[in-house]
Design a protein around this motif. Sequence first.
Motif, short mmCIF file in Angstrom:
data_model
loop_
_atom_site.label_atom_id
_atom_site.label_comp_id
_atom_site.label_asym_id
_atom_site.label_seq_id
_atom_site.Cartn_x
_atom_site.Cartn_y
_atom_site.Cartn_z
N LEU A 25 0.83 -1.21 0.00
CA LEU A 25 0.00 0.00 0.00
C LEU A 25 0.86 1.25 0.00
CD1 LEU A 25 -2.81 1.32 0.27
CD2 LEU A 25 -2.54 1.15 2.75
N PHE A 26 1.90 1.27 0.82
CA PHE A 26 2.77 2.45 0.89
C PHE A 26 3.48 2.68 -0.44
CE2 PHE A 26 7.04 4.18 1.67
CZ PHE A 26 6.70 5.40 2.24
N THR A 27 4.02 1.61 -1.03
CA THR A 27 4.71 1.76 -2.31
C THR A 27 3.76 2.25 -3.39
OG1 THR A 27 6.17 -0.07 -1.67
CG2 THR A 27 6.14 0.56 -3.99
N THR A 28 2.56 1.67 -3.44
CA THR A 28 1.58 2.11 -4.43
C THR A 28 1.15 3.54 -4.19
OG1 THR A 28 0.81 -0.19 -4.57
CG2 THR A 28 -0.59 1.50 -5.54
N ALA A 29 0.99 3.93 -2.91
CA ALA A 29 0.56 5.28 -2.59
C ALA A 29 1.56 6.32 -3.08
CB ALA A 29 0.36 5.42 -1.08
N VAL A 30 2.85 6.03 -2.95
CA VAL A 30 3.86 6.96 -3.43
C VAL A 30 3.71 7.19 -4.93
CG1 VAL A 30 6.34 7.30 -3.75
CG2 VAL A 30 5.48 6.43 -1.57
N TRP A 31 3.57 6.10 -5.68
CA TRP A 31 3.43 6.23 -7.12
C TRP A 31 2.12 6.91 -7.49
CZ3 TRP A 31 7.07 6.01 -10.55
CH2 TRP A 31 8.23 5.27 -10.30
N VAL A 32 1.04 6.59 -6.81
CA VAL A 32 -0.25 7.20 -7.12
C VAL A 32 -0.21 8.70 -6.85
CG1 VAL A 32 -2.66 7.31 -6.39
CG2 VAL A 32 -1.60 5.10 -6.85
N ILE A 33 0.40 9.11 -5.75
CA ILE A 33 0.51 10.53 -5.43
C ILE A 33 1.31 11.25 -6.51
CG2 ILE A 33 1.51 12.17 -3.81
CD1 ILE A 33 0.76 10.24 -1.57
N VAL A 34 2.43 10.66 -6.91
CA VAL A 34 3.25 11.28 -7.95
C VAL A 34 2.47 11.40 -9.26
CG1 VAL A 34 5.33 10.99 -9.35
CG2 VAL A 34 5.43 10.59 -6.89
N LEU A 35 1.82 10.31 -9.66
CA LEU A 35 1.07 10.33 -10.93
C LEU A 35 -0.10 11.29 -10.86
CD1 LEU A 35 1.08 6.51 -11.82
CD2 LEU A 35 2.48 8.32 -12.82
N THR A 36 -0.80 11.34 -9.71
CA THR A 36 -1.92 12.27 -9.57
C THR A 36 -1.44 13.72 -9.67
OG1 THR A 36 -3.09 10.68 -8.17
CG2 THR A 36 -3.82 12.96 -8.08
N ALA A 37 -0.34 14.03 -9.00
CA ALA A 37 0.20 15.39 -9.07
C ALA A 37 0.61 15.75 -10.49
CB ALA A 37 1.39 15.52 -8.11
N VAL A 38 1.30 14.83 -11.17
CA VAL A 38 1.73 15.10 -12.55
C VAL A 38 0.51 15.30 -13.46
CG1 VAL A 38 2.88 14.08 -14.56
CG2 VAL A 38 3.95 13.92 -12.30
N PHE A 39 -0.51 14.47 -13.29
CA PHE A 39 -1.72 14.58 -14.12
C PHE A 39 -2.40 15.93 -13.93
CE2 PHE A 39 -6.39 14.22 -14.05
CZ PHE A 39 -6.62 14.00 -15.40
N ASN A 40 -2.56 16.35 -12.68
CA ASN A 40 -3.27 17.60 -12.43
C ASN A 40 -2.45 18.81 -12.87
OD1 ASN A 40 -5.96 17.21 -10.74
ND2 ASN A 40 -4.52 15.64 -10.04
N VAL A 41 -1.14 18.75 -12.69
CA VAL A 41 -0.31 19.85 -13.18
C VAL A 41 -0.39 19.94 -14.71
CG1 VAL A 41 2.07 20.66 -13.42
CG2 VAL A 41 1.23 19.87 -11.21
N ALA A 42 -0.31 18.76 -15.37
CA ALA A 42 -0.41 18.76 -16.84
C ALA A 42 -1.77 19.25 -17.30
CB ALA A 42 -0.12 17.36 -17.37
N LEU A 43 -2.83 18.83 -16.58
CA LEU A 43 -4.18 19.28 -16.96
C LEU A 43 -4.33 20.78 -16.79
CD1 LEU A 43 -7.08 18.62 -17.81
CD2 LEU A 43 -7.60 18.22 -15.37
N GLU A 44 -3.82 21.32 -15.70
CA GLU A 44 -3.91 22.77 -15.48
C GLU A 44 -3.16 23.52 -16.58
OE1 GLU A 44 -3.01 26.07 -11.97
OE2 GLU A 44 -2.60 23.93 -11.66
#
Length: 461
Positions: A25-44
């Motif tokens: 869960l911790f390993t997946t959470a790190v990657w999900v947080i990074v991908l979510t941040a990248v997605f929202n920055v790219a979308l903005e």
Amino acid sequence: MRALPRGWHRVRPGTLRGRLALLALFTTAVWVIVLTAVFNVALEGRLRAEADDLLRTRATAAEATVRVHPDRSLTVDEPAHDRALDTGIWIYQGRRALERPPASAGVQRAADRLAGRHDAFEETGGSTPSRLYALPIRDHGRQVGTVITAVGLDPYRHTAQSALAGSVGLALLLLGGVYLMARGVVGRALRPVGAMTRQAAQWGGHDIGRRFGAAPRPAELNALAGNLDELLDRLAAVLRHERQLSAELSHELRTPLARITAEADWLLARPRGPEERTAAIEAIAQGADRMRTICETLLAEARAGSTEAPGRCALGTVVRDIAAREAPEAADRPQAPPIAVRLTGEEPMLVAGVSPAVVERILTPLLDNARRYARDAIALECSAGPPGSVRVTVTDDGPGVPQDAHDAIFEPGYRADPADGHDGAGLGLPLACRLARAAGGELRLEPALRGARFVVMLPAG
């Protein structure tokens, strides 16, 4: 190294399944947080680029309606029935506004600041933010006016906020699914381990002869099965040794104890003379000394490590090593004969189900005994025995064992002829016999045309 927060030991799961699931869960959470941040920055960034493209398009369309006169004055030709260009568009000649749409004070001030500039953007804050763009109007390379367009950012920000909320919700659902799936997968992977552990505990308590063996299973479980089998082997060896030691103590102590009891009863039955009393006391003392010798021998054998797992060994290799180690000792005694090694049958088939150390401890007393009495030859012969067993024979060409002593030589402390000039306490052969029995085999004396012939039977590996 930073100390763990207080109370962490209460939060950390106590099971391996829970810990591995949390790690996943911790390993997946790190990657999900990074991908979510990248997605929202790219979308903005993408939404901002779309707003800028819209501003440029509207500014270009508005510029097409402006005519520049020779005196560099500007007039606006408004298309009929098209009020799209009137919304959020300012047209300035210098700093003077020719077209001014209705707008808030903040947006109007921003448009006034952009007048006279070119290819510039500006954003306003507040509850209804807007983005403005200034496009220059040129005449022969000289800026004579400015078209300024504005667009509200509320729809774009609403889209960005909706995407952020959706991505966060999706990330939470993904993490929950990953945790549940990780627990399920880890639990399923560890299920055979738990089953093997329960089986080993059950076999250790009720069926010590059962083993996991070499059944098809993953490599990690094969290693675990091997370790559990070795543990069960050790446990079986301990239990077998305890039973053997109890049986040996009971058997060996029965005769001297019966003699002591008989002599004591004989002394108490009626008054005895001095000679009879002395003879009875000497008999009791001999019986007690024999019991002491038996106990010391059995305890020495127990301390010698006969509780180790049976193991496996190639008899040919072990016997050659023993003969090679005994050779220097024989060289120090010129009268000691050499040790000849013979193998009967194919060597790969001569595998004993006991460890090399146990085989050596069994054969060493027999070789010591052979060196004391042999004249010219000592032989070690390995061969296959009855089904499920192998045989090691130790022979010498000495005087042999007297017929009346064939059974007594395996009793602790017995010597056929104490005055034969050879050292020894009569404990080697009994110890070898007990070691052979503890390993699941036996040691016996067989008839020979010349000298002594001892046969060691061991379980096959």
